[in-house]
Design an enzyme around this catalytic site. Structure first.
Site, PDB file in Angstrom:
ATOM      1  N   ASN A  22      51.903  11.168  58.517  1.00 42.47           N
ATOM      2  CA  ASN A  22      52.570  10.893  59.800  1.00 42.47           C
ATOM      3  C   ASN A  22      52.725  12.195  60.579  1.00 42.47           C
ATOM      4  O   ASN A  22      52.327  13.256  60.108  1.00 42.47           O
ATOM      5  CB  ASN A  22      53.912  10.195  59.564  1.00 42.47           C
ATOM      6  CG  ASN A  22      54.861  11.028  58.735  1.00 42.47           C
ATOM      7  OD1 ASN A  22      55.242  12.125  59.136  1.00 42.47           O
ATOM      8  ND2 ASN A  22      55.225  10.528  57.565  1.00 42.47           N
ATOM      9  N   LYS A  44      35.156   9.854  46.712  1.00 37.56           N
ATOM     10  CA  LYS A  44      35.204   9.611  48.158  1.00 37.56           C
ATOM     11  C   LYS A  44      34.625   8.225  48.452  1.00 37.56           C
ATOM     12  O   LYS A  44      33.534   7.892  47.972  1.00 37.56           O
ATOM     13  CB  LYS A  44      34.393  10.702  48.863  1.00 37.56           C
ATOM     14  CG  LYS A  44      34.507  10.647  50.356  1.00 37.56           C
ATOM     15  CD  LYS A  44      33.703  11.738  51.033  1.00 37.56           C
ATOM     16  CE  LYS A  44      33.593  11.410  52.508  1.00 37.56           C
ATOM     17  NZ  LYS A  44      32.506  12.128  53.150  1.00 37.56           N
ATOM     18  N   LYS A  53      72.055   2.480  52.479  1.00 38.37           N
ATOM     19  CA  LYS A  53      71.716   3.640  51.648  1.00 38.37           C
ATOM     20  C   LYS A  53      72.955   4.428  51.229  1.00 38.37           C
ATOM     21  O   LYS A  53      72.842   5.496  50.649  1.00 38.37           O
ATOM     22  CB  LYS A  53      70.716   4.529  52.385  1.00 38.37           C
ATOM     23  CG  LYS A  53      69.429   3.790  52.788  1.00 38.37           C
ATOM     24  CD  LYS A  53      68.312   4.739  53.200  1.00 38.37           C
ATOM     25  CE  LYS A  53      67.144   3.943  53.783  1.00 38.37           C
ATOM     26  NZ  LYS A  53      65.884   4.698  53.795  1.00 38.37           N
TER      27      LYS A  53
HETATM   28  O1  C5P Z   1      64.390   3.460  55.975  1.00 36.74           O
HETATM   29  P1  C5P Z   1      63.860   4.651  56.655  1.00 36.74           P
HETATM   30  O2  C5P Z   1      62.584   5.184  56.084  1.00 36.74           O
HETATM   31  O3  C5P Z   1      63.738   4.542  58.148  1.00 36.74           O
HETATM   32  O4  C5P Z   1      65.020   5.740  56.431  1.00 36.74           O
HETATM   33  C1  C5P Z   1      64.896   7.056  56.844  1.00 36.74           C
HETATM   34  C2  C5P Z   1      65.678   7.956  55.950  1.00 36.74           C
HETATM   35  O5  C5P Z   1      65.403   7.622  54.587  1.00 36.74           O
HETATM   36  C3  C5P Z   1      65.293   9.406  56.083  1.00 36.74           C
HETATM   37  O6  C5P Z   1      66.433  10.198  55.851  1.00 36.74           O
HETATM   38  C4  C5P Z   1      64.241   9.586  55.008  1.00 36.74           C
HETATM   39  O7  C5P Z   1      64.168  10.924  54.556  1.00 36.74           O
HETATM   40  C5  C5P Z   1      64.709   8.651  53.910  1.00 36.74           C
HETATM   41  N1  C5P Z   1      63.652   8.025  53.127  1.00 36.74           N
HETATM   42  C6  C5P Z   1      63.535   8.300  51.780  1.00 36.74           C
HETATM   43  N2  C5P Z   1      62.577   7.691  51.017  1.00 36.74           N
HETATM   44  C7  C5P Z   1      61.729   6.785  51.554  1.00 36.74           C
HETATM   45  C8  C5P Z   1      61.846   6.484  52.930  1.00 36.74           C
HETATM   46  C9  C5P Z   1      62.815   7.125  53.684  1.00 36.74           C
HETATM   47  O8  C5P Z   1      64.298   9.115  51.271  1.00 36.74           O
HETATM   48  N3  C5P Z   1      60.810   6.236  50.821  1.00 36.74           N
END
Ligand code: C5P
Length: 397
Positions: free
Chosen positions: A209, A288, A341
């Site tokens: 990303n 690949k 969370k």
């Molecule tokens: O649910 P979402 O991905 O939008 O949440 C964003 C937050 O969760 C951010 O702080 C990101 O670092 C964390 N995150 C994480 N592990 C993931 C996805 C997101 O710790 N697999």
């Protein structure tokens, strides 16, 4: 800023040592308590008595003599220090410091302190520009030590060039500006995650990303400057690790999870600024993938949600901060994440804007707290925002 602070002024053996008297005087006028440590070389240029008169404190000249006011071990000054300034710092002294030597009181104090350290190098231009000296300086800069660049002008050796010690007023101003003397995060252990993750498809391709890591790196740097012990777990990023921060580089979300789990217990503040991929390719191709005329279907499976796992096992006294990057329904989604969370604060940013979110230098965020409060911050640089976030995190402590 210097008022009521204990400043250790180290003086080494260069002709500019006479200017250090004015540094001591300015520090004292600014309200600091000044403790001078002189190397043997410095004492050839100026007497301890001068500094004693200017500072009103005993001057340390040796490790081995009778200690008059510190009836404790030789690291007393290292512990007392709020900031240490070495001016002038000779090439020889910088080399010793970079080697981690502790063969006199000043080197010993530097090795034993946790206080911010400032060096004002002063020497002949060629000595300063010599790659050995530059390498030594770089080594110390990488540890978070501050170097006040020397001025250009007439040098004592009769030449013109770079190497003059800056004027005392400039040195004191530099220290005031750079030593976020409010070391208000001292004693805190901060874990920060930054940048995006790369999820491999085959040996040469990945799903990634647009996160640059700028926000997370700015937070790590700000926390370190404010005295915290910082571990930064970072996905791939072009940024250089902030000085003094322990950097753990990872690529995938799974690796980030492991690094975070290894380091989360010690941390009392965890800030998850990383843009972690929610999905990964189920079966990474060993070779690949060759193109053909068919569609290529990749099956994606869910990555672990690191933040959710942290929230579930949050210990008492631990603060958890998450980020929410959204292109719509910002507040609603952020509030939902805060709860699901088990976070203490969430930083919500609208990544559909050009001046906020991924790969920009500025950010525009709203902060949400558990009690339902929403704090709207104006558009600001990610560096400034880092300090604003930390201010608010400390208030929650
Ligand atoms: O649910 P979402 O991905 O939008 O949440 C964003 C937050 O969760 C951010 O702080 C990101 O670092 C964390 N995150 C994480 N592990 C993931 C996805 C997101 O710790 N697999």
């Amino acid at each position: 800023m210097l008022k009521d602070k204990n400043v250790i002024l180290g003086v080494t053996g260069g002709i500019a040592a006479y200017k250090s008297v004015e540094i001591a005087s300015r520090l004292r006028k600014a309200g600091a308590s000044v403790h001078v440590i002189m190397t043997a070389g410095a004492q050839n240029f100026i007497t301890p008595l001068t500094f004693r008169e200017i500072t009103g404190n005993p001057v340390t000249t040796t490790m081995w003599g009778e200690i008059t006011n510190y009836n404790v071990e030789h690291i007393a000054l290292a512990q007392l220090a709020d900031v240490i300034i070495v001016a002038p710092a000779t090439a020889n002294f910088i080399a010793k410091a970079a080697m981690g030597m502790a063969d006199d009181m000043l080197t010993t104090t530097l090795l034993a302190t946790k206080a911010p350290i400032f060096f004002a190098p002063a020497m002949n231009t060629n000595m300063y520009e010599n790659s050995l000296t530059q390498g030594n300086i770089q080594k110390l800069v990488d540890l978070g030590w501050h170097f006040i660049p020397p001025a250009t002008g007439h040098l004592a050796c009769g030449t013109e060039g770079k190497g003059r010690m800056p004027e005392p007023a400039e040195i004191v101003a530099f220290v005031e500006e750079n030593s976020a003397m409010s070391l208000d995060m001292t004693g805190h252990k901060v874990l920060v995650t930054a940048a995006g993750t790369y999820e491999p498809i085959d040996p040469v391709r990945y799903i990634g990303n647009r996160s640059s890591g700028k926000m997370g790196y700015a937070i790590a740097e700000a926390a370190q400057k404010r005295g915290a012990e910082v571990v930064l777990v970072s996905g791939p990023s072009a940024l250089k690790a902030p000085a003094g921060v322990k950097l753990i580089k990872v690529e995938t979300a799974a690796q980030m999870r492991d690094a975070v789990m290894d380091n989360c217990q010690q941390a009392d503040i965890i800030i998850k600024a990383a843009a972690v991929a929610d999905y990964r390719v189920q079966e990474v191709s060993e070779h690949k993938i060759k193109k053909n005329d068919q569609e290529l279907v990749l099956v994606l499976e869910k990555n672990p949600d690191i933040l959710k796992e942290l929230g579930a096992k949050k210990r008492a006294g631990q603060l958890l901060v998450g980020f929410a990057a959204e292109t719509q329904n910002l507040l609603e989604y952020a509030k939902d994440k805060l709860e699901k969370k088990n976070l203490d604060m969430i930083v919500a940013n609208d990544v559909s804007r050009k001046d906020a979110g991924f790969n920009t230098d500025t950010n525009l965020v709203k902060l949400l707290y558990r009690n339902g409060t929403v704090d709207e911050l104006p558009l600001m640089s990610k560096h400034l925002l880092a300090d604003e976030l930390l201010n608010r995190v400390l208030r929650l402590k």
